[in-house]
Every structure is written in C-alpha cells, then in structure tokens.
Design a protein around this motif. Structure first.
Motif, PDB file in Angstrom:
ATOM      1  N   ARG A 256       3.706  -5.649  -3.738  1.00 52.52           N
ATOM      2  CA  ARG A 256       3.518  -4.415  -2.976  1.00 52.52           C
ATOM      3  C   ARG A 256       2.394  -3.549  -3.536  1.00 52.52           C
ATOM      4  O   ARG A 256       1.813  -2.747  -2.794  1.00 52.52           O
ATOM      5  N   GLU A 257       2.110  -3.661  -4.826  1.00 51.40           N
ATOM      6  CA  GLU A 257       1.055  -2.862  -5.452  1.00 51.40           C
ATOM      7  C   GLU A 257       0.154  -3.771  -6.276  1.00 51.40           C
ATOM      8  O   GLU A 257       0.641  -4.605  -7.046  1.00 51.40           O
ATOM      9  N   SER A 274      -2.524 -10.476   3.893  1.00 54.28           N
ATOM     10  CA  SER A 274      -2.210 -10.136   5.284  1.00 54.28           C
ATOM     11  C   SER A 274      -1.401 -11.214   5.985  1.00 54.28           C
ATOM     12  O   SER A 274      -1.156 -11.104   7.201  1.00 54.28           O
ATOM     13  N   HIS A 280       4.643  -5.967   3.372  1.00 55.46           N
ATOM     14  CA  HIS A 280       3.604  -4.969   3.601  1.00 55.46           C
ATOM     15  C   HIS A 280       3.094  -4.423   2.258  1.00 55.46           C
ATOM     16  O   HIS A 280       3.881  -3.933   1.442  1.00 55.46           O
ATOM     17  N   LEU A 281       1.803  -4.510   2.047  1.00 54.35           N
ATOM     18  CA  LEU A 281       1.199  -3.957   0.840  1.00 54.35           C
ATOM     19  C   LEU A 281       1.231  -2.432   0.926  1.00 54.35           C
ATOM     20  O   LEU A 281       0.942  -1.849   1.984  1.00 54.35           O
ATOM     21  N   GLU A 282       1.588  -1.779  -0.190  1.00 55.86           N
ATOM     22  CA  GLU A 282       1.697  -0.318  -0.191  1.00 55.86           C
ATOM     23  C   GLU A 282       0.521   0.358  -0.888  1.00 55.86           C
ATOM     24  O   GLU A 282       0.116   1.458  -0.498  1.00 55.86           O
ATOM     25  N   HIS A 283      -0.017  -0.294  -1.921  1.00 53.66           N
ATOM     26  CA  HIS A 283      -1.058   0.363  -2.726  1.00 53.66           C
ATOM     27  C   HIS A 283      -2.032  -0.685  -3.253  1.00 53.66           C
ATOM     28  O   HIS A 283      -1.623  -1.643  -3.910  1.00 53.66           O
ATOM     29  N   LEU A 284      -3.305  -0.497  -2.972  1.00 54.01           N
ATOM     30  CA  LEU A 284      -4.362  -1.372  -3.480  1.00 54.01           C
ATOM     31  C   LEU A 284      -5.404  -0.511  -4.158  1.00 54.01           C
ATOM     32  O   LEU A 284      -6.082   0.305  -3.519  1.00 54.01           O
ATOM     33  N   SER A 313      -0.511  -4.253   7.141  1.00 51.62           N
ATOM     34  CA  SER A 313       0.090  -3.168   6.346  1.00 51.62           C
ATOM     35  C   SER A 313      -0.536  -1.840   6.768  1.00 51.62           C
ATOM     36  O   SER A 313      -1.420  -1.300   6.085  1.00 51.62           O
ATOM     37  N   VAL A 316      -0.859   1.147   4.138  1.00 52.40           N
ATOM     38  CA  VAL A 316      -1.357   0.864   2.799  1.00 52.40           C
ATOM     39  C   VAL A 316      -2.359   1.936   2.352  1.00 52.40           C
ATOM     40  O   VAL A 316      -3.199   2.387   3.129  1.00 52.40           O
ATOM     41  N   ASN A 317      -2.234   2.366   1.092  1.00 52.83           N
ATOM     42  CA  ASN A 317      -3.222   3.247   0.461  1.00 52.83           C
ATOM     43  C   ASN A 317      -4.246   2.376  -0.257  1.00 52.83           C
ATOM     44  O   ASN A 317      -3.884   1.576  -1.127  1.00 52.83           O
TER      45      ASN A 317
END
Length: 457
Positions: A256-257, A274, A280-284, A313, A316-317
């Motif tokens: 997720r991060e 993807s 779902h990715l939350e933070h990259l 996502s 995503v941030n």
C-alpha cells in the motif's frame, strides 16, 4: 478509713471505670470506622490549613503504588526509556513481573551511538544481550536508530543476526546521520538482514533507507513475506535495480505504501502496481536527487502508465521531492502527471513551475524553497486557476509581486489551509505594500494571516 476518704476513693473508682468504658467504646468505634468528634475536628482543621497530612493518607498512597493494576503499570513502563524501566522493575515484585511481560517487549527501539560521534543516548550492550536472551521471541515492532559511525551500524547488524526466533512485523533502520549503514560491506549487511527476512514470515512494514540492500535480498524478502508486506521504504539504496523493485511489486499484492528513488521508477513498475490483483496503492514517494550537475540522466515516463495507476488507485498520494539543478528538470511534467505533493529543495525555473500549473491537476501541496530573482506572478496564478485541489503552499527564496499574490489567494480562497510565505518573497507594487497585504489576504482566506519571518517547512 473515714467516710470522706471512702467517698474520694469511690469517686476515683467511678472515674476510672468511666474512663475505661470510654476507651473501650472508642476502640469499638475505631474498629467500625467511626472516629471521635474531637479527633475528626482536629484532623479537619489540620487538613484545611494544609500543614499536616495524616499518616493514614500516606500509607494508603504507598500501598496504592504497590497495588496498581498490571495494565496500568504496563502502560507506564511503555513510556519509560530502557534504563529507567529496568530501575523501576526493582521497586517490587509486581513491577518486576510486569517488566518481563511479553506485551512490554513487542515494540522496541535499539539506540546505537558512539560517544565520540553522537550526543544521543545509547542502549547499554549488557541490556541488549538480556533483551535478546529473554525477550527476542516477543519482539514484533523493532527499529534501530544509529549514528554515523561504522561501529554503530556493525552493532545493529550483530543484533539482527541474532533475531532468529522472532516473528517481527515491522522493521526500521534509521540513520541519524550519514553514512552509517553505507559504510558496511554489502555482504555483511545483507547477511544480517536476510536473517530477519527468512525467520519473520510476517513482515508488514520495512524502512531501509540509505542501506546497501540489493536485489537478491529483496527476492528473499518476497519469498518469505509476500502475503503480508504492506509498506516498503527504500530511498537511496544504490544496489537495488529497477528489476529488483519490480519483483516486489509483481508478487506483493498487498503493498500500500512505497518510497524509492526516481531511477527505480519505470512504466513497468507503475503498470504492476495497477494490476487487478494488486490492492489500491495509498502512498507513493519518489525522491528525485542529483549529487552533481549533469552526471545523472533522468528518464521520462509515459502518460498512459500514470493514467493506469490513478485509474486503479484513484485516491493515491504521489509525493515527489526534487533536489536537482535547474538544467536537469527538462524530462519532467511535459505531459499530465498525477502528482499530489511537490517539494523543491533547490532552485527551480519559471518554466518548470509553469509546466506544473498546466499538467498537475491533482496537485495538493507545493513548496518552493528557492527560485532566484524572476517574479513568479503568472506561474502562481496559473497554478491557482488550474490546480483546483491545492490546499498548501510554501515559498522561500522567491519573488512575487503583492498584487499577484493577492490574486493567487483570491483565486484559491478558503481552501488554502496552509500558506507559509516568507516576508522577503513579497515585492511591493503600486497597489499594495507589504504592510497592507495581510489585510487583503486575511479577507480571502477567512482567517488572520501574516507572512512568515523564517521558514516553517
């Protein structure tokens, strides 16, 4: 004996028997918790003056510390440094029992510092060995804080090599100053780290920034923890290749991060994050760093790859930290990029800020530490008009006319929850002076605002 003497004697006997009766009655009342009025009155008077505290109160207080509930003592111990915690364990048997409860040792930070290179406290070696001997199998959330010395990094590796019976869930290797772990030989560091990767089986969070971790060790991580890994931070890890991080994304579907350097980012990685199997990715977080101008070549990413990530996502941030020289910005932001937070640690050109306004519609936060002496009026207004999600702005060594700044704030309005602007950034013009501008800005923000006297970011 005459009648007078006899009368006196009988009176004395009567008084004695009466006194004995009162004493007996008093003892009965004390046992029942009832105190004579005279004593209560005196005690209340003393307590009101605050001069005397009853011995009963002191005894109760002392007794309460010894009879605190285990959960409460455990909660207190969790806030104590290790040395203080060890001292407190010798107070009484109950406290010593709590000191050895497994719950107390699930979360622990090893502080490893050399007196010659650091002012920070260090975990005593004898205590470290006791922890490993008695509580290693209880450790779950472990971090190492080391200074810049090679000795501290070596000590951390020695401890990691002994954690063979642990079920660690989170691992953090924190360098308070460079080079630390990077001074170690890669083989020694990787050997110690893989001990944890192999034996834990349930790692969910790993922070290994500025370390010599490599592709083979990441494969070991994936082989043993692919089902549980949710967070991976590995910025400034020069021995990892794009293929190595792609291996993680391909098999760790719960990730997720993710934090990494830009050179590891690829179209293949974005597409792997993807995939339908991936959560779902939350933070990259992406660090774009150049140590020497002109020596690093930065590649471009396809718009379709970014689009696929955001489609999969949508919340995503995407955070990008730039430490580049002005001539190195050319590959970035020519096409729409779904970045949400941008930080410029060095000077950035007007052209680059103009591209951000045109191609970063998801932008939430922008911090520009330096720009030079070219006013950013048009660029700021463009960003305000096109970046509808912008809520935070910070400007350092830049120049903006007061009128353009008021227009920028007017366009953004109350959605600007954070506005940190250095006073010297604002250039007076015919419409506003620096003294007048805070009234106009405050009006459009809906709160009192003043420019900053020093950086707050």
């Amino acid at each position: 004996m005459n009648f007078q003497d006899a009368g006196k004697s009988s009176k004395r006997k009567l008084k004695a028997s009466s006194h004995k009766g009162r004493m007996k009655q008093s003892r009965v009342k004390q046992r029942a918790g009832i105190q004579p009025p005279s004593i209560v009155g005196k005690r209340n008077k003393r307590q009101k003056t605050g001069l005397v505290q009853s011995s009963d109160t002191l005894n109760v207080s002392c007794a309460d510390w010894g009879n605190l509930h285990y959960d409460l003592i455990l909660h207190i111990f969790q806030y104590l440094p290790l040395v203080d915690r060890a001292c407190a364990s010798s107070v009484c048997r109950t406290w010593n029992e709590v000191f050895h409860m497994p719950e107390l040792w699930r979360r622990f930070e090893f502080e490893l510092n050399q007196p010659a290179t650091s002012y920070l406290n260090s975990t005593h070696p004898d205590l470290i060995q006791q922890i490993i001997k008695k509580h290693a199998d209880h450790l779950q959330y472990v971090s190492f804080k080391v200074d810049s010395s090679t000795e501290s990094a070596e000590a951390a590796c020695d401890i990691l090599s002994q954690l063979v019976n642990c079920s660690i869930k989170t691992l953090g290797l924190i360098s308070t100053a460079k080079p630390s772990f990077m001074n170690l030989s890669k083989s020694r560091f990787v050997s110690a780290l893989t001990v944890v990767f192999v034996n834990s089986k349930s790692l969910s969070s790993i922070k290994i920034d500025d370390t010599p971790v490599d592709d083979p060790s990441l494969k070991v991580l994936v082989a043993n923890n692919s089902d549980t890994l949710k967070l991976l931070k590995m910025s400034s890890c020069p021995h990892v290749s794009p293929a190595g991080i792609l291996c993680v994304a391909d098999q760790c579907y719960g990730l997720r991060e993710l934090a990494l350097n830009y050179y590891l980012l690829s179209d293949e990685l974005l597409l792997a994050l993807s995939s339908e199997k991936h959560v779902h990715l939350e933070h990259l977080r992406i660090d774009v760093v150049s140590e020497n101008p002109g020596q690093t070549q930065f590649h471009s990413l396809k718009k379709s790859s970014w689009h696929a990530l955001v489609k999969h996502s949508p919340k995503v941030n995407i955070v990008m930290y730039f430490f580049l020289y002005e001539e190195e910005f050319d590959p970035f932001f020519h096409d729409e990029t779904p970045v949400t937070h941008i930080y410029f640690g060095r000077a950035v050109s007007k052209e680059m800020l103009g591209r951000i306004g045109m191609n970063c519609p998801r932008l939430i936060e922008l911090v520009v530490c330096a720009n030079g002496h070219q006013p950013l009026d048009d660029e700021l207004i463009c960003i305000a008009e096109r970046c509808k999600n912008l809520t935070a702005m910070g400007l350092g060594e830049c120049e903006v006319s007061c009128s353009a700044f008021v227009e920028f704030v007017k366009c953004c309005g109350g959605r600007l929850t954070q506005l940190a602007i250095m006073e010297e950034v604002l250039i007076p013009d015919q419409k506003y002076s620096v003294e007048q501008i805070h009234w106009e800005v405050s009006k459009y923000l809906g709160r009192v605002w003043f420019p900053d006297m020093m950086p707050t970011w």
